[in-house]
Enzyme design. Sequence first.
Site, PDB file in Angstrom:
ATOM      1  N   ASP A 152       0.844  -1.191   0.000  1.00  0.00           N
ATOM      2  CA  ASP A 152       0.000   0.000   0.000  1.00  0.00           C
ATOM      3  C   ASP A 152       0.884   1.247   0.000  1.00  0.00           C
ATOM      4  O   ASP A 152       1.891   1.320   0.694  1.00  0.00           O
ATOM      5  CB  ASP A 152      -0.906  -0.013   1.243  1.00  0.00           C
ATOM      6  CG  ASP A 152      -2.051   0.965   1.131  1.00  0.00           C
ATOM      7  OD1 ASP A 152      -3.211   0.520   1.045  1.00  0.00           O
ATOM      8  OD2 ASP A 152      -1.796   2.198   1.135  1.00  0.00           O
ATOM      9  N   ASN A 198     -12.790  -3.234   2.732  1.00  0.00           N
ATOM     10  CA  ASN A 198     -13.695  -2.092   2.867  1.00  0.00           C
ATOM     11  C   ASN A 198     -14.668  -2.145   1.697  1.00  0.00           C
ATOM     12  O   ASN A 198     -14.246  -2.289   0.542  1.00  0.00           O
ATOM     13  CB  ASN A 198     -12.903  -0.781   2.843  1.00  0.00           C
ATOM     14  CG  ASN A 198     -12.016  -0.614   4.064  1.00  0.00           C
ATOM     15  OD1 ASN A 198     -12.355  -1.079   5.150  1.00  0.00           O
ATOM     16  ND2 ASN A 198     -10.882   0.046   3.898  1.00  0.00           N
ATOM     17  N   GLY A 239     -15.168   3.184   4.004  1.00  0.00           N
ATOM     18  CA  GLY A 239     -13.794   3.585   3.711  1.00  0.00           C
ATOM     19  C   GLY A 239     -13.256   3.120   2.379  1.00  0.00           C
ATOM     20  O   GLY A 239     -12.072   3.317   2.095  1.00  0.00           O
ATOM     21  N   GLN A 240     -14.103   2.503   1.539  1.00  0.00           N
ATOM     22  CA  GLN A 240     -13.592   2.080   0.222  1.00  0.00           C
ATOM     23  C   GLN A 240     -13.372   3.307  -0.659  1.00  0.00           C
ATOM     24  O   GLN A 240     -14.271   4.135  -0.813  1.00  0.00           O
ATOM     25  CB  GLN A 240     -14.562   1.110  -0.463  1.00  0.00           C
ATOM     26  CG  GLN A 240     -13.979   0.521  -1.752  1.00  0.00           C
ATOM     27  CD  GLN A 240     -14.891  -0.515  -2.424  1.00  0.00           C
ATOM     28  OE1 GLN A 240     -16.035  -0.704  -2.026  1.00  0.00           O
ATOM     29  NE2 GLN A 240     -14.370  -1.164  -3.446  1.00  0.00           N
ATOM     30  N   SER A 241     -12.176   3.421  -1.197  1.00  0.00           N
ATOM     31  CA  SER A 241     -11.856   4.554  -2.074  1.00  0.00           C
ATOM     32  C   SER A 241     -11.435   4.112  -3.467  1.00  0.00           C
ATOM     33  O   SER A 241     -11.431   4.921  -4.391  1.00  0.00           O
ATOM     34  CB  SER A 241     -10.746   5.411  -1.453  1.00  0.00           C
ATOM     35  OG  SER A 241      -9.560   4.649  -1.274  1.00  0.00           O
ATOM     36  N   HIS A 267     -10.119  -5.199  -3.256  1.00  0.00           N
ATOM     37  CA  HIS A 267      -8.780  -5.373  -2.673  1.00  0.00           C
ATOM     38  C   HIS A 267      -8.919  -5.787  -1.228  1.00  0.00           C
ATOM     39  O   HIS A 267      -9.735  -5.263  -0.481  1.00  0.00           O
ATOM     40  CB  HIS A 267      -7.930  -4.107  -2.814  1.00  0.00           C
ATOM     41  CG  HIS A 267      -8.611  -2.851  -2.372  1.00  0.00           C
ATOM     42  ND1 HIS A 267      -9.579  -2.233  -3.127  1.00  0.00           N
ATOM     43  CD2 HIS A 267      -8.484  -2.120  -1.253  1.00  0.00           C
ATOM     44  CE1 HIS A 267     -10.010  -1.157  -2.486  1.00  0.00           C
ATOM     45  NE2 HIS A 267      -9.365  -1.071  -1.336  1.00  0.00           N
ATOM     46  N   LEU A 268      -8.086  -6.740  -0.874  1.00  0.00           N
ATOM     47  CA  LEU A 268      -8.020  -7.233   0.501  1.00  0.00           C
ATOM     48  C   LEU A 268      -6.794  -6.595   1.148  1.00  0.00           C
ATOM     49  O   LEU A 268      -5.673  -6.746   0.649  1.00  0.00           O
ATOM     50  CB  LEU A 268      -7.904  -8.762   0.493  1.00  0.00           C
ATOM     51  CG  LEU A 268      -7.774  -9.453   1.843  1.00  0.00           C
ATOM     52  CD1 LEU A 268      -8.986  -9.183   2.735  1.00  0.00           C
ATOM     53  CD2 LEU A 268      -7.620 -10.972   1.637  1.00  0.00           C
ATOM     54  N   HIS A 269      -7.016  -5.857   2.241  1.00  0.00           N
ATOM     55  CA  HIS A 269      -5.899  -5.280   2.989  1.00  0.00           C
ATOM     56  C   HIS A 269      -5.315  -6.347   3.913  1.00  0.00           C
ATOM     57  O   HIS A 269      -6.054  -6.968   4.688  1.00  0.00           O
ATOM     58  CB  HIS A 269      -6.374  -4.130   3.884  1.00  0.00           C
ATOM     59  CG  HIS A 269      -6.869  -2.911   3.180  1.00  0.00           C
ATOM     60  ND1 HIS A 269      -6.092  -1.788   2.987  1.00  0.00           N
ATOM     61  CD2 HIS A 269      -8.073  -2.616   2.631  1.00  0.00           C
ATOM     62  CE1 HIS A 269      -6.799  -0.854   2.371  1.00  0.00           C
ATOM     63  NE2 HIS A 269      -8.012  -1.327   2.138  1.00  0.00           N
TER      64      HIS A 269
HETATM   65  P1  DGP Z   1      -9.614   1.507   0.350  1.00  0.00           P
HETATM   66  O1  DGP Z   1      -9.632   2.834   1.051  1.00  0.00           O
HETATM   67  O2  DGP Z   1     -10.056   0.348   1.243  1.00  0.00           O
HETATM   68  O3  DGP Z   1     -10.351   1.559  -0.964  1.00  0.00           O
HETATM   69  O4  DGP Z   1      -8.084   1.211   0.056  1.00  0.00           O
HETATM   70  C1  DGP Z   1      -7.399   1.760  -1.017  1.00  0.00           C
HETATM   71  C2  DGP Z   1      -5.952   1.701  -0.681  1.00  0.00           C
HETATM   72  O5  DGP Z   1      -5.217   1.893  -1.873  1.00  0.00           O
HETATM   73  C3  DGP Z   1      -5.480   2.758   0.306  1.00  0.00           C
HETATM   74  O6  DGP Z   1      -5.030   2.127   1.506  1.00  0.00           O
HETATM   75  C4  DGP Z   1      -4.334   3.467  -0.405  1.00  0.00           C
HETATM   76  C5  DGP Z   1      -4.016   2.542  -1.553  1.00  0.00           C
HETATM   77  N1  DGP Z   1      -3.588   3.211  -2.761  1.00  0.00           N
HETATM   78  C6  DGP Z   1      -4.208   4.250  -3.386  1.00  0.00           C
HETATM   79  N2  DGP Z   1      -3.548   4.593  -4.485  1.00  0.00           N
HETATM   80  C7  DGP Z   1      -2.467   3.744  -4.571  1.00  0.00           C
HETATM   81  C8  DGP Z   1      -1.420   3.610  -5.516  1.00  0.00           C
HETATM   82  O7  DGP Z   1      -1.305   4.323  -6.519  1.00  0.00           O
HETATM   83  N3  DGP Z   1      -0.486   2.643  -5.265  1.00  0.00           N
HETATM   84  C9  DGP Z   1      -0.569   1.829  -4.167  1.00  0.00           C
HETATM   85  N4  DGP Z   1       0.393   0.912  -4.012  1.00  0.00           N
HETATM   86  N5  DGP Z   1      -1.570   1.926  -3.261  1.00  0.00           N
HETATM   87  C10 DGP Z   1      -2.506   2.877  -3.465  1.00  0.00           C
END
Ligand code: DGP
Length: 117
Positions: A34, A90, A96-98, A103-105
């Site tokens: 991340d 999320n 909090g999904q963006s 995707h699984l954290h």
């Molecule tokens: P969520 O908020 O659950 O949708 O998680 C999205 C995640 O994606 C957040 O923790 C940050 C990560 N993220 C956003 N843009 C990028 C990127 O360009 N590269 C990487 N490696 N992670 C990213």
Amino acid sequence: MATEVSDCLFCRIVAGEIPADVVHRSDRVVAFRDVAPQAPVHVLLVPTEHHENAAVLASADAQATAELVTVAALVADAEGLDGHYRLVFNTGTGAGQSVFHTHLHLLGGRSMTWPPG
Ligand code: DGP
């Protein structure tokens, strides 16, 4: 073959169009660190095919859904987490999904509290 949505950030990472620190890659799953880590280990596990969230993915491809979890365990082992880690999907902006590519954290490397914020 992956289904790619051209304006999806994670489809573009899967395709190698946007750089990422990839720690695992298979036909169905790509895992990368991340960009804004919330723990010493923070890896995102994504299906190579585009699906909006975990529920949509589970309906479409049970095998890829299961592989996210099994690959997370492999990555957790490789990162030395010794069986102590958190997995989070999320789903929806309110949770909090963006990024709207499943995707699984995988979070680990520090102690965690409950409930999450
Ligand atoms: P969520 O908020 O659950 O949708 O998680 C999205 C995640 O994606 C957040 O923790 C940050 C990560 N993220 C956003 N843009 C990028 C990127 O360009 N590269 C990487 N490696 N992670 C990213």
